[in-house]
Design an enzyme around this catalytic site. Structure first.
Site, PDB file in Angstrom:
ATOM      1  N   GLU A 260       0.886  -1.170   0.000  1.00  0.00           N
ATOM      2  CA  GLU A 260       0.000   0.000   0.000  1.00  0.00           C
ATOM      3  C   GLU A 260       0.917   1.211   0.000  1.00  0.00           C
ATOM      4  O   GLU A 260       1.484   1.566   1.036  1.00  0.00           O
ATOM      5  CB  GLU A 260      -0.888   0.020   1.251  1.00  0.00           C
ATOM      6  CG  GLU A 260      -1.813  -1.183   1.399  1.00  0.00           C
ATOM      7  CD  GLU A 260      -2.953  -1.188   0.396  1.00  0.00           C
ATOM      8  OE1 GLU A 260      -3.189  -0.153  -0.255  1.00  0.00           O
ATOM      9  OE2 GLU A 260      -3.596  -2.245   0.251  1.00  0.00           O
ATOM     10  N   CYS A 297      -2.822   8.866   3.093  1.00  0.00           N
ATOM     11  CA  CYS A 297      -2.442   8.340   1.775  1.00  0.00           C
ATOM     12  C   CYS A 297      -3.547   8.571   0.768  1.00  0.00           C
ATOM     13  O   CYS A 297      -3.313   8.594  -0.434  1.00  0.00           O
ATOM     14  CB  CYS A 297      -2.146   6.853   1.885  1.00  0.00           C
ATOM     15  SG  CYS A 297      -3.465   5.946   2.706  1.00  0.00           S
TER      16      CYS A 297
HETATM   17  P1  NAP Z   1       8.367   4.883   4.772  1.00  0.00           P
HETATM   18  O1  NAP Z   1       9.473   5.790   5.072  1.00  0.00           O
HETATM   19  O2  NAP Z   1       8.386   4.113   3.508  1.00  0.00           O
HETATM   20  O3  NAP Z   1       8.269   3.891   6.037  1.00  0.00           O
HETATM   21  C1  NAP Z   1       7.232   2.969   6.147  1.00  0.00           C
HETATM   22  C2  NAP Z   1       7.655   1.837   7.059  1.00  0.00           C
HETATM   23  O4  NAP Z   1       8.707   1.100   6.460  1.00  0.00           O
HETATM   24  C3  NAP Z   1       8.183   2.299   8.416  1.00  0.00           C
HETATM   25  O5  NAP Z   1       7.726   1.404   9.400  1.00  0.00           O
HETATM   26  C4  NAP Z   1       9.691   2.183   8.244  1.00  0.00           C
HETATM   27  O6  NAP Z   1      10.361   1.994   9.456  1.00  0.00           O
HETATM   28  C5  NAP Z   1       9.765   0.935   7.402  1.00  0.00           C
HETATM   29  N1  NAP Z   1      11.006   0.746   6.683  1.00  0.00           N
HETATM   30  C6  NAP Z   1      11.860   1.690   6.234  1.00  0.00           C
HETATM   31  N2  NAP Z   1      12.886   1.102   5.581  1.00  0.00           N
HETATM   32  C7  NAP Z   1      12.663  -0.236   5.631  1.00  0.00           C
HETATM   33  C8  NAP Z   1      13.368  -1.367   5.144  1.00  0.00           C
HETATM   34  N3  NAP Z   1      14.503  -1.258   4.470  1.00  0.00           N
HETATM   35  N4  NAP Z   1      12.845  -2.592   5.380  1.00  0.00           N
HETATM   36  C9  NAP Z   1      11.702  -2.733   6.057  1.00  0.00           C
HETATM   37  N5  NAP Z   1      10.989  -1.697   6.543  1.00  0.00           N
HETATM   38  C10 NAP Z   1      11.464  -0.463   6.325  1.00  0.00           C
HETATM   39  O7  NAP Z   1       6.958   5.627   4.764  1.00  0.00           O
HETATM   40  P2  NAP Z   1       6.413   6.705   5.820  1.00  0.00           P
HETATM   41  O8  NAP Z   1       7.198   7.933   5.612  1.00  0.00           O
HETATM   42  O9  NAP Z   1       6.316   6.109   7.175  1.00  0.00           O
HETATM   43  O10 NAP Z   1       4.910   6.891   5.314  1.00  0.00           O
HETATM   44  C11 NAP Z   1       4.524   7.841   4.367  1.00  0.00           C
HETATM   45  C12 NAP Z   1       4.156   7.182   3.066  1.00  0.00           C
HETATM   46  O11 NAP Z   1       3.228   6.124   3.296  1.00  0.00           O
HETATM   47  C13 NAP Z   1       3.470   8.122   2.109  1.00  0.00           C
HETATM   48  O12 NAP Z   1       4.058   7.992   0.847  1.00  0.00           O
HETATM   49  C14 NAP Z   1       2.025   7.620   2.069  1.00  0.00           C
HETATM   50  O13 NAP Z   1       1.354   7.850   0.867  1.00  0.00           O
HETATM   51  C15 NAP Z   1       2.180   6.176   2.338  1.00  0.00           C
HETATM   52  N6  NAP Z   1       0.959   5.636   2.921  1.00  0.00           N
HETATM   53  C16 NAP Z   1       0.206   4.785   2.181  1.00  0.00           C
HETATM   54  C17 NAP Z   1      -0.959   4.259   2.703  1.00  0.00           C
HETATM   55  C18 NAP Z   1      -1.807   3.305   1.913  1.00  0.00           C
HETATM   56  O14 NAP Z   1      -2.677   2.683   2.500  1.00  0.00           O
HETATM   57  N7  NAP Z   1      -1.604   3.166   0.624  1.00  0.00           N
HETATM   58  C19 NAP Z   1      -1.362   4.590   4.007  1.00  0.00           C
HETATM   59  C20 NAP Z   1      -0.563   5.459   4.745  1.00  0.00           C
HETATM   60  C21 NAP Z   1       0.595   5.981   4.186  1.00  0.00           C
HETATM   61  P3  NAP Z   1      11.090   3.220  10.231  1.00  0.00           P
HETATM   62  O15 NAP Z   1      10.056   4.228  10.516  1.00  0.00           O
HETATM   63  O16 NAP Z   1      11.641   2.564  11.440  1.00  0.00           O
HETATM   64  O17 NAP Z   1      12.152   3.728   9.288  1.00  0.00           O
END
Ligand code: NAP
Length: 524
Positions: A260, A297
């Protein structure tokens, strides 16, 4: 809440465990003080996943859907009993207003309750029957059925920062009902609320050992430890999604991954819309821009209007946005708080800057707004930012850039064909909403916009006050979008259970298959 930073612990292998040192500081985005720290350094994730597989999986699979549904209801009851303290955490760690916090907290509890009710209607079954039996040979006694059997691994839930409650429970509700243990990894920067909720549920002992596990801190070697029995359900940025999909162990073991990711969702005002449809459009766009400071999102990023009405749309939106009082969400008069961190503020400013190179900024912009009593050097505010393009065809950034904050861009269109083509330039989104009065136009919009979206909200004046909102994800409805949104499929009632089941054909005698069907709930 104490002012001293709390070191968040992880719940792994049946005990609360603290990682070494500090990987991430959880910061109040209004005041800039450190609320807590998180670290997963040194934690044994291989052992933790094994524990969940060996203890949680069999315990959940031994239960029928109805029995699992009761557990989910009990989780919801624990959260309801503790709700008061959660709101303060959402305000402090996420900069939420009370309304923002309710969307996250009550959205999570509501989704649990929905799946508790739904599971309660599935009876004593332990499998799902996907289709009616089919005859395979001349002999009537040889047939096949398609079953969904719960997977024997762990549901690894990697969540985004913007929904520390809803993100946790919308995934957990479905996998618990499917009989698959949860291994939740919240985004570190806002993990305070997730941590507290899981602590309350574990303390209440409402789930079998190993059914709910929590990793607070970075993912470390988590992806090296997953197996082909596990499922990864990821929510977050496309960039991280790409890293997970390309991870050597995930690829080598064929681990099932649901993504997602981000999207540049659209709201489309139809040609010749009535005043009532226009008003519904304006109300929804301004609400979507400002709720949770635009950190959904599903929030509206691109605002499509007939060229002749683009001025009127801009004026009406500006009137509403000017009424959005920015400030500390602890103040009753505040209508919008900050984004969650200064890093997110910088990312939002960067995105606004990219779009603004091709657009006119009508209000807001890529600098910290001046707010009485707020230190711009410590806080993470982004003003509601409305931009406007002269021509949607000649611009690129607006169709590619997800500003994860309170920003949207008006895109004028010449005719319906151009509008549909411009919306599709988003490359696949979670949701689009369409506003108008003409049923034939709505039908064409479904055909043209449907393939590039996971959900369409069609707003005629008759449902202007009744609909649940462009950005609100309802558990009854499919959540996930094609293309850049990740191709994910979550929720959607019983459909959501598929992710945590293996679909298989069972071939055998009619009598044997009849016995098996008695243990299954028929989806059709
Ligand atoms: P992110 O930076 O991609 O992080 C998401 C999750 O992934 C966090 O728990 C992060 O952990 C973890 N993570 C980071 N690097 C990783 C790796 N190498 N391996 C495994 N896990 C890893 O995203 P965000 O900044 O938290 O969220 C914002 C984004 O989410 C936006 O682009 C938004 O559109 C999207 N979003 C989508 C939805 C949907 O349902 N489609 C819903 C909500 C948000 P850490 O925090 O510990 O780094």
């Amino acid at each position: 809440m104490s002012n001293a930073p709390q070191a968040l612990e992880s719940y792994l292998s049946g005990a609360w465990r603290r990682g070494d040192g500090t990987e991430t500081e959880l910061v109040d985005p209004v005041l800039g003080n450190v609320l807590a720290t998180a670290s997963a350094r040194g934690l044994d994730l291989k052992a933790a996943l094994d524990y969940a597989r060996k203890a949680g999986g069999p315990a959940l699979r031994a239960l029928s859907f109805v029995e699992r549904a009761k557990l989910i209801g009990a989780v919801a009851d624990v959260l309801v009993a503790n709700r008061a303290k959660y709101e303060a955490m959402a305000i402090a760690n996420s900069g939420n207003t009370k309304i923002d916090a309710a969307i996250d907290i009550d959205g999570g509890i509501g989704t649990l309750k929905y799946y508790a009710r739904l599971g309660g209607s599935l009876g004593g079954a332990t499998f799902l029957l996907d289709e009616k039996p089919v005859r395979l040979a001349k002999a009537e006694n040889f047939q096949a059925i398609h079953l969904l059997a719960p997977r024997h691994g762990v549901a690894v839930h990697i969540n985004a920062f913007n929904f520390p409650s809803w993100g946790l429970w919308e995934k957990a509700a479905v996998s618990l009902l499917a009989g698959v243990p949860v291994f939740a990894k919240p985004a570190s920067s806002t993990a305070l609320l997730t941590h507290e909720m899981v602590r309350d549920v574990i303390a209440a002992k409402v789930l079998p050992d190993g059914a709910l596990n929590l990793l607070c801190g970075s993912a470390g070697d988590l992806l090296d430890q997953v197996t082909g029995d596990d499922v990864i359900a990821f929510t977050g940025s496309s960039e991280t999604a790409g890293r997970i999909l390309k991870h050597p162990n995930v690829l080598a073991r064929g681990v099932h991954v649901n993504i997602e990711a981000d999207s540049v969702n659209a709201a489309l005002l139809g040609p010749d819309a009535s005043q009532a449809a226009f008003d519904a459009f304006i109300k929804e766009v301004s609400r979507e821009m400002t709720v949770k400071a635009g950190q959904k999102c599903t929030a509206i990023r691109r605002v499509f209007a007939p060229a002749a009405q683009a001025d009127a749309v801009a004026e009406a939106l500006l009137v509403r946005l000017k009424k959005t009082t920015l400030g500390d969400p602890r103040n009753e008069s505040t209508r919008m708080g900050p984004v969650v961190t200064r890093a997110q503020q910088a990312a939002a400013f960067d995105g606004i800057g990219k779009i603004a190179r091709e657009a006119q900024v009508l209000t807001g912009g890529a600098t910290a707004p001046a707010i009485d009593g707020i230190d711009p050097a410590k806080s993470a505010f982004v003003a509601p930012t409305l931009m406007r393009l002269a021509d949607g065809n000649s611009a690129n950034a607006v169709h590619d850039t997800e500003v994860f904050g309170p920003a949207a861009t008006i895109i004028p269109y010449k005719n319906e064909t151009e509008a549909f083509a411009l919306v599709a330039r988003g490359g696949g989104s979670l949701v689009a909403s369409v506003y108008g009065d003409d049923r034939a136009f709505f039908a064409r919009a479904v055909a043209e916009l449907g393939p590039s979206h996971g959900r369409l909200l069609m707003v005629e004046p008759s449902i202007a006050d009744a609909h649940t909102g462009h950005g609100i994800v309802m558990p009854q409805c499919h959540h996930g979008g094609p293309g850049r949104a990740g191709n994910g499929e979550e929720l959607g009632g019983l459909h959501g259970l598929r992710l945590y089941h293996q679909r298989l054909a069972v071939q055998g005698s009619t009598d044997l298959l009849t016995d098996l069907q008695a243990k299954a709930f028929a989806l059709h």
